[in-house]
Structure formats: C-alpha cells, structure tokens
Design an enzyme around this catalytic site. Structure first.
Site, short mmCIF file in Angstrom:
data_model
loop_
_atom_site.label_atom_id
_atom_site.label_comp_id
_atom_site.label_asym_id
_atom_site.label_seq_id
_atom_site.Cartn_x
_atom_site.Cartn_y
_atom_site.Cartn_z
CD GLU A 635 51.47 51.42 50.53
OE1 GLU A 635 50.90 52.49 50.28
OE2 GLU A 635 51.94 51.16 51.67
CE LYS A 652 48.70 55.75 56.09
NZ LYS A 652 49.75 54.75 56.13
#
Length: 833
Positions: A635, A652
C-alpha cells in the site's frame, strides 16, 4: 459568491467543483458568535453558509459548537446543513434525534424527492439514477418534525445498494441488488419506544418553511453520490435568487469596510483561535500558523475583492514578524547541493537484479543500510528500487522520540538525536516537533533542476526512513495514550545511492555534495564494484542468508497482545461507537510478538520478499537503535512527484487467495461485490479526498481508479487511487501532515476515530500504521503504509495487524481477517528462525 463552511471536527465538504472561489472553512469552535456575526452582518463577507458533516449528535455541544446558535440567529442567510448539519437544523427547531433503523455508512440508497428547488434537474425515485452515499447512525424522527420544517426527500429504511461501477470515478451505471419497488410516502410510522424509529422511510432532506435553510442527511460531496455537484449548483442558485428578491440597497451592502478594519479585527480573532488551537492540539503550532494565515488570506480576498494584500505599513503582529524572520533565516541559511549520476543500460539482470546488487554492494555489512524495494512490479504497480548505506560527508542519522509529556496542556515536542558520518552525536529538544524540523530542513536545500534532467525517478538523495504512528500527535490529535517502544521517527540523510529501473533494466548510481566538495571518488568506487559483480559472487553473497527450512509446527509461534475473546469484545465496542454516531469506521489493530535470538534480519527480509513480494516493500537497519524493519507493504500512503501531483492508494477490503484457479477467481469476485468491503473502501476514499483537498488546488482532487481489486501472493485487496495538484504554497511536509496517519489505518472521521481507538487498543502501534519511504532534497517524496511488516527490536519480533470495523462487520470474521494479515510475515519468521 462567497461561501462559509462551518467544519464539524475533521470533516469538511468538497465544494470546489461548483464554486467560483474556494470557500472559507472554519472549525465550529473557532469563533464566538460576536466574531462570526461581525463577518456576516457588518463585513457582509459571505453569501451563504454550509454546515458540514461530523461525528456525534447535534444535542452534544462539543460536537456541534456554534452551529445551533447560527441556525437560530441567521434567519436571513441561506444555509445548507449536511448530515450532522441537517440533524442540527431539525434539532434547533424542536425535532427529536433518534437512532436510525440501522447504521448506514459508506453505502448507497435511492432517494425520492418532492421537486424542491434544491433538487432541481435531478431525477427521483427507484431506478431513476439518483443514488446517494449515506454516513449516519442517527436520524431526525419525522414524527417530531415541527410545522416550520418541511420534508423534501426520503429513502427506504432497509434499501441500500452496493457500489459496482466502471473502473474510473466517472460513475454512470452503478449496479446493485434489485429490490421490490416501493411507493415513497410523506407519512411515517410511530417512533419505537427504545428511541429507534420504526419508519419504513428515512428522512433524507428538509427545508424551513420561511427561512432559506435546507438540510440533507446524505453526503452530496461523496465521490459515489450521483448528482452531488448539481445539488451544490442548485444551492448556489437558491442563494442568488434569495438575495435578488430580498436584499435591498440598505441591507447587507457588500465590501463597505476598509482593509485596515478587517485586519485589526482579525488580529484579535486570530489570537483567540491560536489559544483554542493550542489547547486542543499541543505541539502543532506550525500547522496552526499556516491554517490561520490561510483564513486571514481567504477573508481578505473575500472582503476586499482582490487576490493580493497591499502593504499599508500597518503595525505588524508578533506572528507576522515571526514569519518574516523565518523566511529571511531560510534564505540566508540555505545549502546548495549538487548532484552527479551515472547510468548503466540493461545492467540489472546481468548482476542478479535488485537483490543481487544489494547483496553484492551492501549485504556483507548491512548496518546503516536501506532498501526501498519494489519487489512486485506486475501491472505497473511500482517501477524503481533505491538502496544504499553509510555514505559521504553529508550522511547523518536522525532519531526522534516524542516527549513523555502526555498532558494535553503541555507543549509536546520531543528529543532529536543526530549522528554525523564521523560518529559524533548531538541531542536537542524540538519544541515544535519533528514535522516542523523536517520541513525546515527540506526548505533549506537549494538545487539546480538541470542536475537531474534525464533521470526517470524523483529520489536523488535526501531522507530515507520511517514515521511512527504516534506522530499523529503532531497532526491534530491532542496526545498519545500509549508510548512507543521504538523511536517515533528514524531517518538517514542519504548522500549516495543506487537506483534500479525494473521497467528498462537500467541501473543508476547517484551522489549529492555541497559546492565546495566532490563525490567523484564514491561514484568511481561504486561503479567498479557494480561492474565487477558476477554470477558466482552474487550466489555466494546470497547463500549466507539461506537457511534450511524446518517444520514450523515444532517452533514457538507469535503470542497475540489480545486473546481471540478480547479482540472480539473490542470489535463489539467499535460497533457500539458506530451505532451511536461517534464514528463511521474504526480501523482496529493489535500486535503479535515473539522473542528471538541471533536472527539474521537481512536473511529474513530476503526470505520474506521471496514469499510475499510487494510494490512498496522496504528494508531498514538502524543498529544504534537495535532496530531492523522487514516490510512487505502493498500500500502506498502518499507520493508527491516532480510535477507536484499528489497520489494516495489506500487499501480497504482483503480476502485470501484460493487453492485452485477457479476458487481464486470466485473469491476475487466475492471481494469485488462485497457491500461491506465497498463501504470500507469508499469511506477512506472520501476521507483522503478531504485530506488532499487541504493542500491541493481547488477542483484538482479526483479519483481515477475506484475499488480496483489487486492480487498478491496470499491475498486479494481492494485498492483505490486519489490524485490532486499540490498548491504552490504547500510544502512536501505540509502534504504529509495533512494526511498522516493514512486514513486506511484510522477510520473516519479521522480525529475522533483515532481518539476512540487509543481508548480501545492496549499498546502503541509503534512503527506499524506509520509510513516508510523517502523525502528527496528536491521536495518530492514517496511513502508507504507500514503493514505486512516484521519489526525486530530489542530481541523481539513484532507484527501489527487489524481491520476496518463498519456497521456491517461480524466480530468473528474481523478476527479471522486480522489473523489472515499476519500469516505471511509470521510464517516467514518462524520458517526462517
């Protein structure tokens, strides 16, 4: 037209697409009524007011601030309340605020409206295309709605739609589960005795019968709301028509007061806001100064109708003198850096790739080394890797620890230790904190852009290291409940490095130096070592890190900070906070720990990168702190490139890979269609749009990719991309501070969520949830989110993991997801040990 946005905690509207000028944004407790009234009725500075969303309830003074007073007294100014602002409009006129039939956060609903001007040009009802994003646990009870308030929009209490749309943010045909068509009605069922409405319809919009006041329960500013910009355009038109009809030449004539009067008044206002800000956000004076100066500038533009203030030789405040002194100091104390670099075409694969280069050049003595490692480059996720060790005369190490003072009234700050290339150490107290120091450091460097013409990457030397999660205390959170065992920030200043271009197979060596010195010798030495790397040498250097893998079931595993039962109880606490409207999403985490002895940390990292390659992986070694970081993060937190484009890529939504190709594809599709995971992702996208909007040009923040599913060695993840153009007056550090910690690790709204998480979690997150990467001396940066990471410190290996808790969360499933995220790094440690 001039807009005033009243901001409830860490949430504000993204209005820039429809406004000719940016709105002036203030906190709901920045001004007392007399100050606000002065701008509204004496300076006539604003045409209308928007009251933003936020956590909590309008019945709580700390949550709503001055907004109730404003709604009561500003009967002759157009007002639009959004979510909490909508509830405040109902509450101030006597309506009851109750729990919704169920909390709805980050989910879409179809809305029917009655044709009110606020919804002019917007379709209505089922299958009309008018779908909105909702973030609320509380609603206005329609049974208690007074006669002065008229309902103007509704939705079904049980009808929500998952978002599944095209690959960019230009949403046109979101798909979802089709439900039976229902007729929207104006009447509502009686309220439940427990304070929860039983109505089959939930009120989505109201307006005052005689005042130009409107409210909408949903979020028109969300990236996934259809026709959201049209609502703001309609509110603009409502404002124009109102003043054309009702404003006479004797009332509210604009721009009649002199600049001097405004300036003198705002000195008093600014002093008040600085005091209140200091009491709430200790140690954050740099951000306060910049934000309040921004408000001064905005108000001057509004009242005077021009973009540049004229120096009228008026008496300067101490703050103005301080800023001018700082600018003068920065200009006289700047360091001129020169860059030299060499390129070797198609060399990387010949010398074993990035792994072979690192092991050959730095692996024999890995102390004080770094490796920003794009070990997963598929589908263009990452392109460059950077590596290096202790270098020339400019090299130094920074180690920062926050002060032990946790009292909200203390000054905060912390202790910075600086080690030079010769080994000497200096320690000093930074009253203004680490971000302020780093900002001044980066601002002090002068360089010639011609030095790096031809380089395809942005890191040319500068700071490499990490920022720990607890530095949230310099980004708006008043204090940290838990003290980190590791330093709160650690960086090398790197004056020499090697870069690998995985796309072209090219290798670069770079060195920076001051004008009076040279790094030619280092370049010559690095070139000789690089070109002399050969297959046998590479194999030999790698073999020292290979250990025979044994059965991991016979070895002691990691011990969890909290038991399964405790973690599930924490999830339930989060769900209660969400039900009560205190948060939309809480990113709950915990730690796994394991004692270790004589572990070869570089060997562990090489093993981890083989088992779990990632685009934003990293190796950092700080021997003075007995600290090694083995990171396999997929990420990106935030990047700023040479074109001043900011990019965030939050993750997410996570699901395990399948055992077969067919099962794997089914699991990938399951994640893509999951309403819960879509809601998690959407909430963080909207949060980051807000964060980037604080430092980007108005109208430039956009979402080119929304809810893409990316596949890695052990998991599928849902990823979105948010970009914006940095404002010219914002520095690199300003950008990081505006968004830190990454929203995917906090939840939304960010400040309230972090406060709640501090009360639930039992220990500091430390480096986990922070960021690793570089700040180049040319004011670019690239930082990851620290997840999927093993921290080796003081004889212990630790792994942080967690997940986003939303209203749809199942406590047992959340525990399983947390365990899933620890599997790859934990197994790497156990197998390698």
């Amino acid at each position: 037209m001039n807009y005033l946005v009243i901001k409830n905690q860490n949430k504000q509207l993204v209005l820039f697409l429809t406004l000719p000028v940016p709105p002036v944004v203030i906190q709901n407790d920045d001004w007392i009524w007399e100050e606000l009234s002065h701008y509204l009725y004496e300076e006539n500075a604003f045409d209308n007011i928007v009251i933003s969303p936020g956590p909590g309830s309008p019945a709580c003074p700390q949550d709503i601030g001055i907004c109730l007073q404003l709604l009561h007294k500003c009967w002759d100014i157009p007002v639009l309340g959004v979510c909490l602002g909508h509830q405040a409009l109902g509450y101030v006129h006597g309506a009851h605020i109750v729990h919704a039939p169920e909390p709805i956060h980050g989910r879409l609903s179809e809305v029917e409206h009655g044709g009110c001007q606020l919804f002019h040009g917007i379709p209505s009802g089922r299958n009309s295309g008018f779908k909105v994003v909702r973030y609320h646990s509380l609603v206005i009870d329609s049974e208690s709605l007074p006669e002065v308030l008229i309902p103007i929009a509704w939705t079904s209490s049980s009808s929500t739609l998952p978002f599944v749309g095209p690959k960019d943010h230009n949403i046109s045909n979101a798909l979802g589960t089709q439900r039976e068509k229902n007729v929207f009605v104006d009447s509502f069922s009686p309220k439940a005795g427990n304070g929860t409405t039983r109505s089959p319809r939930v009120l989505m919009g109201i307006k005052h019968r005689t005042r130009p006041h409107y409210g909408v329960q949903f979020h028109p500013e969300s990236v996934a709301t259809f026709h959201g910009s049209q609502i703001f355009k309609n509110f603009r038109d409502i404002t124009n028509e109102y003043w054309l009809r009702y404003k006479s030449s004797q009332s509210r004539e604009k721009h009649v007061h002199s600049y001097g009067k405004l300036k003198n008044f705002f000195k008093l206002s600014l002093a008040h806001m600085q005091v209140s800000s200091a009491s709430r956000h200790c140690g954050d004076s740099y951000r306060s100064i910049n934000s309040e100066n921004s408000k001064v500038d905005q108000l001057n533009k509004v009242v005077n109708g021009h973009r540049h203030m004229v120096d009228d030789n008026a008496e300067m405040t101490c703050l103005e003198k301080f800023n001018i002194a700082n600018v003068h100091h920065a200009r006289t104390d700047r360091k001129c850096l020169k860059l030299k670099w060499r390129k070797y075409t198609h060399l990387a694969s010949q010398v074993g790739g990035a792994k072979g280069i690192f092991c050959g050049l730095f692996g024999r003595e890995p102390k004080n080394t770094f490796w920003l490692d794009s070990s997963s480059t598929e589908k263009g996720r990452a392109r460059f890797s950077f590596m290096g060790g202790k270098g020339g005369p400019l090299w130094k190490q920074l180690t920062f620890r926050l002060s032990d003072q946790s009292d909200e009234c203390s000054k905060g700050g912390g202790y910075l230790s600086m080690e030079s290339c010769e080994g000497s150490t200096e320690t000093r107290f930074l009253e203004e904190g680490f971000f302020d120091f780093l900002n001044k450091e980066l601002q002090s460097y002068h360089y010639d852009e011609k030095d790096y013409e031809g380089l395809p990457f942005d890191f040319h030397g500068g700071y490499v290291g990490y920022i720990g999660y607890n530095l949230k205390s310099e980004c708006g959170v008043a204090s940290n409940r838990h003290k980190s065992e590791t330093p709160d920030a650690c960086f090398f200043f790197v004056d020499s490095l090697v870069a690998v271009d995985h796309k072209t197979d090219n290798v670069y060596i770079l060195a920076i130096h001051e004008e009076s010195s040279s790094m030619t010798q280092w370049l010559d030495d690095a070139e000789e070592k690089l070109l002399n790397l050969n297959g046998s040498e590479i194999m030999g250097s790698e073999k020292q890190y290979l250990h025979p893998l044994t059965c991991s079931s016979q070895k002691a595993g990691f011990a969890a900070e909290k038991s399964r039962e405790q973690y599930i109880e924490d999830v339930k606490k989060c769900l209660e906070y969400i039900k009560d409207g205190e948060s939309y999403e809480l990113c709950l985490t915990t730690q796994m720990r394991k004692p270790i002895e004589n572990l070869d940390s570089l060997g562990l990292y090489l093993h981890l990168r083989e088992r779990n390659p990632a685009p934003y992986a990293a190796w950092l070694n700080f021997p003075k702190e007995d600290l090694c970081i083995c990171c396999s993060s997929p990420e990106r937190f935030l990047q700023l490139d040479r074109n001043n484009i900011l990019e965030a890529k939050p993750i997410k939504g996570t699901i395990a890979r399948g055992a077969t190709a067919e099962e794997d594809e089914q699991l990938k599709l399951k994640l893509q269609l999951s309403e819960k995971d879509q809601a998690e992702n959407l909430m963080i996208v909207d949060l980051l749009r807000n964060d980037l909007g604080r430092v980007c040009d108005p109208g430039s923040v956009h979402v080119p990719r929304l809810m893409d599913v990316e596949s890695y060695a052990t998991v599928h993840t849902m990823v979105s991309t948010i970009r914006g153009k940095k404002r010219s007056d914002a520095s690199a550090v300003d950008c990081v501070r505006a968004a830190f910690p990454g929203g995917s690790m906090t939840g939304a709204p960010k400040l309230r969520s972090m406060e709640l998480l501090d009360s639930i979690e039992s220990c500091s997150r430390g480096i986990y949830s922070g960021c690793i990467g570089f700040f180049s001396y040319n004011q670019t940066f690239d930082l990851n989110i620290v997840i999927r990471t093993v921290i080796i410190h003081d004889g212990e290996a630790s792994i942080g993991a967690g997940g986003a808790i939303v209203s749809l969360s199942n406590p047992e499933d959340e525990y399983k997801e947390m365990i899933l995220k620890t599997k790859a790094p934990a197994k790497a440690v156990i197998d390698f040990e």
